[in-house]
Design an enzyme around this catalytic site. Structure first.
Site, PDB file in Angstrom:
ATOM      1  N   GLU A 251      53.429  56.162  59.129  1.00 36.17           N
ATOM      2  CA  GLU A 251      53.294  58.159  59.138  1.00 36.17           C
ATOM      3  C   GLU A 251      52.876  58.514  57.767  1.00 36.17           C
ATOM      4  OE1 GLU A 251      56.792  59.841  58.685  1.00 36.17           O
ATOM      5  OE2 GLU A 251      56.458  61.886  58.010  1.00 36.17           O
ATOM      6  N   GLU A 252      52.899  57.146  56.872  1.00 41.03           N
ATOM      7  CA  GLU A 252      52.697  57.258  55.335  1.00 41.03           C
ATOM      8  C   GLU A 252      51.039  56.578  55.561  1.00 41.03           C
ATOM      9  OE1 GLU A 252      54.170  58.812  54.146  1.00 41.03           O
ATOM     10  OE2 GLU A 252      55.604  58.772  55.714  1.00 41.03           O
TER      11      GLU A 252
ATOM     12  N   ASP B 247      57.155  55.153  61.562  1.00 43.97           N
ATOM     13  CA  ASP B 247      58.380  55.901  60.242  1.00 43.97           C
ATOM     14  C   ASP B 247      59.105  55.471  59.402  1.00 43.97           C
ATOM     15  OD1 ASP B 247      59.525  59.292  60.875  1.00 43.97           O
ATOM     16  OD2 ASP B 247      58.819  58.285  59.163  1.00 43.97           O
TER      17      ASP B 247
ATOM     18  N   ASP C 145      52.751  66.364  54.357  1.00 42.42           N
ATOM     19  CA  ASP C 145      54.253  66.538  54.462  1.00 42.42           C
ATOM     20  C   ASP C 145      54.068  65.819  53.515  1.00 42.42           C
ATOM     21  OD1 ASP C 145      54.960  67.075  56.781  1.00 42.42           O
ATOM     22  OD2 ASP C 145      56.288  65.055  57.704  1.00 42.42           O
TER      23      ASP C 145
ATOM     24  N   ASP D 150      59.551  57.241  51.137  1.00 44.92           N
ATOM     25  CA  ASP D 150      58.594  57.214  51.966  1.00 44.92           C
ATOM     26  C   ASP D 150      57.991  56.127  51.940  1.00 44.92           C
ATOM     27  OD1 ASP D 150      58.454  60.756  52.479  1.00 44.92           O
ATOM     28  OD2 ASP D 150      59.805  58.749  53.623  1.00 44.92           O
TER      29      ASP D 150
ATOM     30  N   GLU E 111      57.646  58.640  66.649  1.00 37.03           N
ATOM     31  CA  GLU E 111      58.814  59.558  66.115  1.00 37.03           C
ATOM     32  C   GLU E 111      59.485  59.934  67.787  1.00 37.03           C
ATOM     33  OE1 GLU E 111      57.290  62.551  63.663  1.00 37.03           O
ATOM     34  OE2 GLU E 111      59.251  61.553  62.446  1.00 37.03           O
TER      35      GLU E 111
ATOM     36  N   LEU F 255      59.678  56.219  56.939  1.00 35.65           N
ATOM     37  CA  LEU F 255      61.244  56.436  56.033  1.00 35.65           C
ATOM     38  C   LEU F 255      61.973  58.131  57.117  1.00 35.65           C
ATOM     39  CD1 LEU F 255      64.470  55.698  54.733  1.00 35.65           C
ATOM     40  CD2 LEU F 255      62.778  57.168  52.647  1.00 35.65           C
ATOM     41  N   ASP F 256      62.280  58.139  57.812  1.00 36.94           N
ATOM     42  CA  ASP F 256      62.481  59.447  58.595  1.00 36.94           C
ATOM     43  C   ASP F 256      64.059  60.597  58.183  1.00 36.94           C
ATOM     44  OD1 ASP F 256      62.875  61.030  61.072  1.00 36.94           O
ATOM     45  OD2 ASP F 256      64.467  60.935  61.457  1.00 36.94           O
TER      46      ASP F 256
HETATM   47  P1  AHG Z   1      59.839  62.599  58.205  1.00 43.62           P
HETATM   48  O1  AHG Z   1      61.561  63.276  56.916  1.00 43.62           O
HETATM   49  O2  AHG Z   1      59.741  61.505  58.835  1.00 43.62           O
HETATM   50  O3  AHG Z   1      58.679  63.451  58.258  1.00 43.62           O
HETATM   51  O4  AHG Z   1      60.872  63.603  59.171  1.00 43.62           O
HETATM   52  C1  AHG Z   1      61.616  64.573  59.142  1.00 43.62           C
HETATM   53  C2  AHG Z   1      61.884  65.581  60.287  1.00 43.62           C
HETATM   54  C3  AHG Z   1      62.812  64.913  61.602  1.00 43.62           C
HETATM   55  O5  AHG Z   1      63.467  63.985  60.599  1.00 43.62           O
HETATM   56  C4  AHG Z   1      63.938  66.097  61.134  1.00 43.62           C
HETATM   57  O6  AHG Z   1      64.013  66.382  62.370  1.00 43.62           O
HETATM   58  C5  AHG Z   1      62.869  67.410  60.846  1.00 43.62           C
HETATM   59  O7  AHG Z   1      62.320  67.093  59.929  1.00 43.62           O
HETATM   60  C6  AHG Z   1      63.616  67.938  60.482  1.00 43.62           C
HETATM   61  O8  AHG Z   1      62.607  69.582  60.478  1.00 43.62           O
HETATM   62  P2  AHG Z   1      63.025  70.419  59.253  1.00 43.62           P
HETATM   63  O9  AHG Z   1      62.632  70.564  58.005  1.00 43.62           O
HETATM   64  O10 AHG Z   1      61.954  71.839  59.265  1.00 43.62           O
HETATM   65  O11 AHG Z   1      64.440  71.157  59.595  1.00 43.62           O
HETATM   66 MN    MN Z   2      59.616  61.331  60.911  1.00 42.27          MN
HETATM   67 MN    MN Z   3      58.773  59.720  57.447  1.00 41.13          MN
END
Ligand code: AHG
Ligand code: MN
Ligand code: MN
Length: 345
Positions: free
Chosen positions: A90-91, A109, A62, A68, A272, A111-112
């Site tokens: 996650e990191e 996680d 990611d 993050d 998550e 920073l989600d």
């Molecule tokens: P993170 O920022 O920790 O990677 O999580 C992002 C996740 C979650 O928060 C969210 O529901 C989803 O990614 C959004 O995904 P899309 O961008 O594919 O919609």
């Molecule tokens: Mn997340």
């Molecule tokens: Mn995250």
């Protein structure tokens, strides 16, 4: 009680119930200290030298943003003073083994929803607290039912902690003037039926038939099988969706889909889906892959992904029904809205 009870007193009372509770309370307290610092950092936006700009990719591939990495460092610094047998993030590529005598393990996680940082939308920190097995390297291969506590902090209009210690879900909001969290909502309950669904509808062509069938039922509204109209939301931040569902019900779907790398969806089981599922179930909702209860699953790898359907139990059960007893293909492939152009095939 509401607005009076401080998180400090709440955790103090809980910690007196035994040594394991004391370990959990100490970790939750440390995470909330980190959260206040992260809230300050995210609140500065472009004024801080740590922007939402991408710096690379994390172990899961990611996009990894400065914040993050910063949030991860802040939480690990604050947890550094707490006896923890293993820490996963996650990191971080691998889990870190800590104090082998410690009673708990923590997955975070940091920073989600971080893709929302530069558009000033609610992001958050998610955490899961587990008992420490004899061999701490096995910590994050436990079933979700093993969790002792779980929570998330939202960095939005409010900085709020949503917390379960295994006996319901309470919300504490940061009182910035006092510099601490105070009880804002007690014993949340999610309505069994939803009026809102949340899914990234741009992926419709990639969904499996049961997910298409469920969303088509929602879109059919009062004239369709659900016999009621739905509203739709998609924030792209799991913590914001979960907070909304805890506040007024609804159903959230991040299913597996046909895109490369999305065969098990996007969300990660350990830091998550497990913690969010624990919270949602503790508030009377349900959390499933579409076929299995999330909390019954045990991860075989730290960053393993899993489809997540969670929220009002009636809607989650309907999605499961459609997975277990699929509608005839014809009724799904004949799109409800092709003629209306809402969803062109
Ligand atoms: P993170 O920022 O920790 O990677 O999580 C992002 C996740 C979650 O928060 C969210 O529901 C989803 O990614 C959004 O995904 P899309 O961008 O594919 O919609
Ligand atoms: Mn997340
Ligand atoms: Mn995250």
């Amino acid at each position: 009680m509401i607005g009076q009870l401080t998180l400090e007193d709440y955790l103090q009372r809980y910690s007196e119930t035994g040594p394991l509770a004391l370990a959990v309370a100490t970790a939750v307290d440390a995470i909330t200290v980190a959260a206040i610092e992260i809230a300050e950092l995210t609140g500065r936006g472009a004024l801080s030298d740590k922007s939402g700009l991408a710096t690379g990719r994390n172990s899961d591939g990611d996009l990894q943003r400065d914040l993050d990495v910063q949030a991860d460092a802040i939480i690990r610094r604050c947890l550094g003073k707490v006896p923890i047998a293993a820490l996963a993030s996650e990191e971080m590529q691998e889990a870190e083994i800590g104090d082998r005598e410690a009673r708990i393990c923590v997955a975070i996680d940091p920073l989600d929803g971080s893709s929302n940082i530069d558009i000033n939308m609610t992001v958050g920190t998610i955490f899961s607290i587990l008992p420490a097995p004899d061999d701490p390297s096995l910590a994050f291969g436990q079933c979700g039912t093993a969790q002792l506590a779980a929570g998330f902090v939202t960095y939005g209009p409010q900085t709020s902690l949503v917390l379960t210690l295994g006996d319901g879900v309470d919300i504490f909001t940061l009182d910035r003037a006092a510099g601490g969290f105070r009880l804002a909502r007690r014993a949340l309950r999610i309505p069994d039926t939803a009026e809102e669904f949340a899914i990234n509808a741009s992926n419709r062509r990639h969904w499996d038939p049961p997910v298409r069938a469920f969303i088509d039922e929602c879109l059919a509204g009062v004239d369709g099988p659900a016999s009621r109209d739905f509203n739709m939301r998609w924030i792209g931040s799991l913590v914001a969706e979960a907070y909304r569902i805890l506040s007024r019900g609804g159903v959230f779907l991040y299913p597996s889909d046909a895109r490369p790398g999305y065969g098990d969806g996007r969300l990660r089981l350990v830091y998550e889906a497990h913690p969010i599922a624990f919270i949602i179930e503790q508030a009377g909702g349900a959390a499933s892959t579409g076929r299995e209860r999330i909390l019954d699953l045990a991860a075989h790898s730290l960053h393993q992904r899993v489809p997540l359907i969670m929220g009002s139990s009636g809607e989650v059960r309907r999605v499961e029904e459609l997975h277990c007893d699929p509608l005839p293909a014809a009724s799904v492939s004949a799109p409800l809205f092709a003629q209306r152009g809402f969803f062109r095939l």
